[in-house]
Structures are given as C-alpha cells and as structure tokens.
Design a protein around this motif. Sequence first.
Motif, mmCIF file in Angstrom:
data_model
loop_
_atom_site.group_PDB
_atom_site.id
_atom_site.type_symbol
_atom_site.label_atom_id
_atom_site.label_comp_id
_atom_site.label_asym_id
_atom_site.label_seq_id
_atom_site.Cartn_x
_atom_site.Cartn_y
_atom_site.Cartn_z
ATOM 1 N N UNK A 28 0.834 -1.210 0.000
ATOM 2 C CA UNK A 28 0.000 0.000 0.000
ATOM 3 C C UNK A 28 0.867 1.257 0.000
ATOM 4 N N UNK A 29 1.988 1.197 0.714
ATOM 5 C CA UNK A 29 2.909 2.344 0.728
ATOM 6 C C UNK A 29 3.450 2.615 -0.671
ATOM 7 N N UNK A 46 6.262 10.895 -0.325
ATOM 8 C CA UNK A 46 7.624 10.471 -0.025
ATOM 9 C C UNK A 46 7.637 9.205 0.825
ATOM 10 N N UNK A 47 8.610 8.354 0.561
ATOM 11 C CA UNK A 47 8.708 7.117 1.342
ATOM 12 C C UNK A 47 9.192 7.368 2.760
ATOM 13 N N UNK A 63 0.816 6.593 4.693
ATOM 14 C CA UNK A 63 1.003 6.121 3.312
ATOM 15 C C UNK A 63 0.102 4.931 3.011
ATOM 16 N N UNK A 64 -0.016 4.008 3.981
ATOM 17 C CA UNK A 64 -0.866 2.837 3.765
ATOM 18 C C UNK A 64 -2.320 3.267 3.618
ATOM 19 N N UNK A 110 6.937 0.762 12.361
ATOM 20 C CA UNK A 110 5.763 0.130 12.971
ATOM 21 C C UNK A 110 4.958 -0.712 11.970
ATOM 22 N N UNK A 111 4.985 -0.349 10.703
ATOM 23 C CA UNK A 111 4.113 -1.056 9.749
ATOM 24 C C UNK A 111 4.809 -1.451 8.446
ATOM 25 N N UNK A 112 5.800 -0.688 8.038
ATOM 26 C CA UNK A 112 6.442 -0.950 6.749
ATOM 27 C C UNK A 112 7.577 -1.963 6.943
#
Lengths: 409, 373
Positions: free
Chosen positions: A79-80, A89-90, A97-98, A383-385
């Motif tokens: 999703x990012x 931006x990453x 982003x997700x 935390x998520x990526x």
Amino acid sequence: MAGNRRYLPLDSTRHLGRTMQRYYFFSRYHGLWGRPWHRPLAWITSGAPVEIVRAMGIDPVYPENFGAICGTRRVTSELCRVAEQAGYSQDLCSYARADIGALLRPDLAPMGGLPKPDLLVACNNICGTVLKWYEALARRLNVPLFMIDTPFVAGELEEHAVAYVSAQLQDLIRQLETFTRRRFKPGQLQKHIDLSNEAVKLWCEIREMCRTRPSPLNTPDLFVHMAPIVVLRGTPAAVTHYRRLRSEVRERVHSGQGAVPGERYRLLWDNIAIWHQLFRFYRLFSDRGACFVTDTYSGGWSVQPAPGEAMESLARTYTAVFLNRSVAFRTRQMVNLIRDFHLDGFVMHSNRSCKPYSLVQEEIRHRVIDETGVPGLVVEADMADARIYAEEQVQTRVQAFLEALETRI
Amino acid sequence: MRATEPASDPVAVLLAAAASGSSAWPDLYPGRRAFGYFCSYWPEELVLSLGWEPLRILPIAKRAVPGRLPAYCCFPARSCLAAAEAGEYDFLIGAGFTHTCDTMQSLAGIWHHRDTFQLVPPVTLQGPGADAYCTVEMRNLWHRLAARAGREADPRELRKAISLMNRVRSLALRLDEMRPGLPSSLVAAVLRAGQLMPRAVFAAALEAAWPELEAGVDDGEGRHRLLISGSVLEEDGLYTMVEELGARVVADDTCSGYRSFDGLVDEEKEPVAALVRRLSVRASCPCRHSSLNARPDYLSELARLRGARAAVLVMRKYCDPHAWDATIVSEKLRSSGVSVLILELETGTAGAQEKVRLEAFLECLSDLDQEGQ
C-alpha cells in the motif's frame, strides 16, 4: 523446547476478535444503515476527543488502527508503494502512506479499505503528521476537516493552553451541530465521558496487575487488547471487554500464572509495536524468559481524565497526553515504570514512522540509564512498513542485550 | 575584515557575513551578545528589546552526525545539534525554539545547550481562541526572556525593536522585488546575511549597498524564471547552479529566504498583540493550517505575480511538512501552467546529480518554449 516457551494465550482474545469484527462489520456497511439513521461517519485520529463526536451521533473509524491491521497482515509495504507512486515520499509515516494507498487501491487493502467518511476529525496531540495527513485526505475525499490544535506542553500544562483548547472544543460542537443538524446534548457527552472513564479505569487496573511477579501479561497482549480503548472508547462495548479481560488477568494473578513461563527478565517497551513482526519479534525475548511487563505506548490510553467541568476536563486530558509532553516528562514516566514494575531493562523501538516518539529516544535512554542503572536497547524498525526491518541485525542486537542481562542477574 | 568595520564595498560586507555562517559571530561581532533561534516564526523583536541580537542558527555543512539523533532525522537538525555538541554555539546566551514540526519539537527537547526557550504558537493561527492564546504565550515568553536578561520587559524597547525589524523587512521586500534583475545567489546570500548580522548593522549595510545593487540590475532576458520553495537552504549553491544553467529565481518561498521576512508588524497596535498579528498574516509555512488550499493558492499566485513559469520544490530529506505539501503544491502549480521539479537534498549542497536533474528540467522548458514559438 522453543514451542513450550511461547507465552500463554488469553481466552479474552476470542471475545476481542468478535468485538472487533462486529465493529468493523458495522463500519464497513455504515453506508447502508448510517444514512437512514442520519449518522455520519468520521475518520478520526487516535488522540482526538471522540466523546464529542459520539455525543453528536457520529460514528468514528480510526485510520491509525487500520494502519496497524495493515501492518499485522503485512500489506503495508504494498500500500505504501501505491502512495509513493502517487507522489508521497517514502519517508512519511507508514500508517498515512498505507491509508492513502488503500484509498487509491482498495483491492489491496484488508476489508477493501475503510468506508468513505462524511467528515474528518484530527487532533495534533500525537504528532504534526496527522495535520498534513488529514489535509491530504480532506482534499482527496472532498469532505470537511475539523482540526483541534493542542499546544505542545514544554513544561507544565498552562491555563491559557487549556482555555485555547476548550474554546476549540466549544467551536467544534457548534460546527458539528451545523454539520449534523442535530442539537448538542450535554447529557449525551457526559454519558460517553463516563463510559470512557470506566474503560480507562479498567485498562489501568489491568495494566497495574502486571506489577505482580510473574507478570500475567506480556506487552503483545496489551498491543492486541488495546484496540477497544482506542476505537471503542466511550462505548459500552469497550467496558464489557475490559471487564472480561480484567477477570481473566485477575485469575492469572491469583493462580500465579505468568504470561511468559519461567519469567526471568522483566522489561519495558517504548514506542508503537512492530506490527508486521508482532509475535515473531517478541518471541525472541519470550523464548529466553524475557517478558515485557509494561509499555509506554498502550499506556497512553490509561491516563485518568482530569477533574472538572466536561469541556475543561477534555481539554486538559487530551492536551496532556504523553506524546505531547517534554523529554523530562517522558523520562520521568519511564523511570517510574521501571521502579514500580521492578524491571530489569528496557527496549526502545526507534520507529522511522513516528518522529515525535523516536527522535528523542537516545536522550531519554541515557537519562533513564543514569537514573535507574538498568540497561536499555534501541532497535531500529518501522511500525508497519516491513521493508525497513533488518531481521538479522535485530536478532543479533537482541541476543547481545539478553546476554548482557543474564550477566546482571 | 569584520563586518562592523567601515567598508568601501557594503555588498562585500553582506556577502562575507552570509558566507561566514552562524558560528562565526564571536569573530565578526565581538562584544555583541547573540541569542540563537531556529525558525522564522521566532519573534526577533523580543530578543532585540532586551539588548541582545537575534542570530539564526543555520546548519553547518561539516557537521551532521550527533549521537543523539537517528539517521532518519533531517540534516538541518542533525547538523545544528552536532555543531552545538562540538561547542560551536558556546557563545550564545540561549536558544529559542518555535514549535513547528515534530523534528524541531524533538530538537528543542534535547538541546540543553545554554538556556532554552520555547514558543508554541497555534497551528491554526486564525482558529477560535488562537489570538488570545498566542498573545499570552508571546507575553509569557517575553517575560521569561526578560528574567533571563535581568531586565524589565519594556514596551518602549519593544516598539523600537519592532521599528528596526520593520525597517529590515521593508528592505528585504524591496530586494525581493528586485529579484528578476539580480543574480539569484546574490539575493539569497543577502537575505541570509539579514539573519546572521546584527539587525541594525544589516539594515545600514543594505541601505549603503543599494546604489551598487541597483547598478547591477540586468534585464534577466532569456533566463527561465523560477519560483523556489522549500525549508532551510543554508548555502547558495543551488541558486548559483540555477544562474549557471541559464535560469533565475524570481520568487522565493524558502524558510531561510524571503518567507522569513514576510509581513510587517503594525506599529500603531499594542506591541505584543501586533507581533502575534504578524504571525497570522505573513506567508505561511507548511506546519501551519488555515484552509486546505491556502499554501498551494499562495504559491500559485506568487508564481503568477512574478511571472515564474517553472518551480523548483526543494525537499530536504526527512522534512515531513514540505514532503507532504510537495504533492498538492505541485498539482496546483502544474494545473496553473507552471512546470514543477521536485528536488530532494539531504545536505544543503547541490551537487552533480542535482545539476543533471535541474539541467534536464530547464532543457524541457526550453523545448516547450520552442514548441510554443
């Protein structure tokens, strides 16, 4: 042997699953039942005063909780990438982003993404990112954004800041009255505040029981069971769940049952969970008898509400959350937890997605070590990526940390 | 040469001050007491009213790896902290932080170098209760600073400081309006000098430099007219590169550029209230919230007014507010017919890679020009 070292599952987790399924089921089909009942749907930040929103007959959903779900299901990175292709931006928060990625590609998201909101409510007491994230959402979704600005508390919470936040909450009510065409009823607000307070009280009791040795809970339990205190805050469902959880935890305390069999080390966790590694990561510790007895993150929802008239109490409570406080405050908080819970060490997740939480951690780490003498480890991740996670490096660092603990005990 | 000494070439004085950076203050201005600040929302007038000089703390290229900040923190914050840890700011009386982004909030928390003061202005400057809150916040800050200075917070001194800063800002506006005819790096350097020099010295030097500046104005003919937007740019390299590649910055929206000087303080109003008022009328940074399209609209209008047909949005690596805005600002500018290049910089130095990207961008503009003819 390692299999025997897994920490003890909670029966309440099944109840939690049903509670959360019901919440997301009704949220998902909100479009079908919400409109006939004139109940708008709001996307709201985790630190916003949801009691006002509920009192106005608005149903909230939480993109941050959805971000955690995306993390545990390991779809965040995909999703990012979608959001990054759209120009984000990453280096921005992976929840944000997700969430944007899920808007653009709901087919990649759990549950087909969150239901589209009628309004957005953001409170910047947790970070500055929510302001920019929700601005971006408001543009994309073409729905109104209601912002509550809670000034950063550099020292003590001051009266002019309380008055400022109170004024905004009063204004929020007026705006929501216009938006919903519904009159604000103070009794409704008090009802939801009372329910919030009851859930917070239960959450505190549950957490406090972890002072017992062995600890009845390991922090991944807290991360899993914090969902209702966030998304169902101010509802009977949260109170029901925490009563059940409290009974089970109390039973564990009475029977001397620890979450981690053969508890050897008692640790403190600092920062949001590494959702994509939730059980794998913590097992590195539980396999060696290390239990995370408490944490600063899920403890953020265990703060007893400030006394006083409803609006002032909300203003004080929501402005003084720990992420809106100074390094000195956060250091004191960790030192107290280490002392009160008789901890042997602490682990900090240097979380690339959460700058206000993470950038000051090295300073806090030094101060906490100076004051308590217990060792602290910093682990860098997101935390998520999952793309940020270097498993080998993490394992090596954890191993070295636990070996160092062994020599101290 | 010290910038306080009489100089035959006042432009050279300004450029020397700009090139010296924040930490050169003790050598350039011995005997003058400097108070450091980080953000353009910091009320310099409060510092001046207490007999100190405000000094913008800008990143120093040679330092960037402090132990207390992780690598995913922006270069300006890392660099400033590293310089402080190395003792380069030991001469400062104190440091002032205005609450803006999460990174500056964090830096304020770990900057225990001399006395640290924080101003937390409202994010929504026109929101309910914002004016009253900010006035108390500003007044409290003034009194805390005065206590540190061992002086009274004197409204007459504050009015004098406001008058001086209005003079400085008026000069900056005049210079900013001359951009189309002046080399981009020259204007950037002079504006930076305005944040690094004693304010009265700067104003006098800039006034003395006008004849030379005006004599140097060219017609900018044949150069691509650019708008540049972003956070802090502590070096002129990017501006020099723009000139070398045949373009000119005709509009500037950087934190260390003109945005820092935008907006005058009403000298007729009660001084603290007037300082607060300026914060809400000056060009906004991405950390403030008014309406959803306020910044994109502002930048689009700025490009139109200055005749900029292209924009370079400079994103400092790990600068979240500008990274968020880059998406919507570029959409808005493109829809207004302004070509956009998003240029990511980690340090303040624009190198060969940036040059290739900028060159390609400008060549595209030239191609578009030819197609249009």
